[in-house]
Design an enzyme around this catalytic site. Sequence first.
Site, PDB file in Angstrom:
ATOM      1  N   SER A  13       0.853  -1.044   0.059  1.00  8.92           N
ATOM      2  CA  SER A  13      -0.024  -0.074   0.179  1.00  8.92           C
ATOM      3  C   SER A  13       0.909   1.371  -0.115  1.00  8.92           C
ATOM      4  O   SER A  13       2.235   1.213   0.663  1.00  8.92           O
ATOM      5  CB  SER A  13      -0.729  -0.089   1.395  1.00  8.92           C
ATOM      6  OG  SER A  13      -1.489   1.129   1.474  1.00  8.92           O
ATOM      7  N   TYR A  44      -1.384  -0.687  10.295  1.00  9.42           N
ATOM      8  CA  TYR A  44      -1.585  -1.132   8.769  1.00  9.42           C
ATOM      9  C   TYR A  44      -0.410  -0.531   8.231  1.00  9.42           C
ATOM     10  O   TYR A  44       0.298  -1.180   7.632  1.00  9.42           O
ATOM     11  CB  TYR A  44      -2.767  -0.569   8.386  1.00  9.42           C
ATOM     12  CG  TYR A  44      -3.050  -1.093   6.845  1.00  9.42           C
ATOM     13  CD1 TYR A  44      -3.406  -2.314   6.440  1.00  9.42           C
ATOM     14  CD2 TYR A  44      -2.964   0.001   5.852  1.00  9.42           C
ATOM     15  CE1 TYR A  44      -3.511  -2.569   5.050  1.00  9.42           C
ATOM     16  CE2 TYR A  44      -2.960  -0.257   4.660  1.00  9.42           C
ATOM     17  CZ  TYR A  44      -3.245  -1.483   4.253  1.00  9.42           C
ATOM     18  OH  TYR A  44      -3.293  -1.712   2.948  1.00  9.42           O
TER      19      TYR A  44
END
Length: 260
Positions: free
Chosen positions: A149, A162
């Site tokens: 990501s 995350y």
Amino acid sequence: MSKDGLCAIVTGSASGLGAATAAILAKGGARIVVNYSNSKAEAEATADLCRSAGAEVVVVQGDVSRDEDCRKIAAAAAPWGRLDVLVNNAGTTKHVPHHDLEGLSAEDFQRIYAVNTIGPFQMIRAARAQLEAGAKASGLPSAVVNVSSVAGISGGGSSVAYAASKGALNTMTQSLARALAPLIRVNTVCPGYIDTPWFTKGRGEAGAKAVRDAVVAKVPLKVASTAEDIAQLVCFLASPASSNMTGEFVRMDAGMHLVL
């Protein structure tokens, strides 16, 4: 992808980016292992989509945070005698504002790291021998594509845990690209926002729409990337067209990183 009978595993391919990736690989002639953790019905729907493209498909349940499950997923491709592509797409998060330090527990960190960082490592380890066999059979290095990501680059995203897990995945990509060459290539895709049910599950319908609208308003290209958009990049890195690439993380975020 050419119709050359490549064999691929796509983790977390019941829906979203994983399902889109499996479908494109299947259309290109690959045999596919579709993996899911909880969503059996969705995984079967992905498998049917791949079969409709003429692909041979195996569906296998497994949680990539568990090493024994990773070895089971890899073993599902064993009857083919080779593995050419491993897409480490399975991921998880907890939606917590970054300023809310009390909103994340040690257990949250451990679960997110277990799936997002340790899971890809365990899958690569479990599939290594098969990937090396694929390289020897084809004469080209086999491909591992990790789905990370932009949060792993910028420190943004759905939570601190995350972002940290994806940053660790990015550096692991470089480590394993060195360690596994020349038979296995390891690259990473770093998407920005993807218009999938991921945000709806985490934030609800209204929250997901608010995120989407904010992204479209902010990014230079004024689009919300779809799963199919990102899957095209994943499949490029999985294909022989990128056979000289390894140790890269490629960002696809509609230009979000250009916004000051």
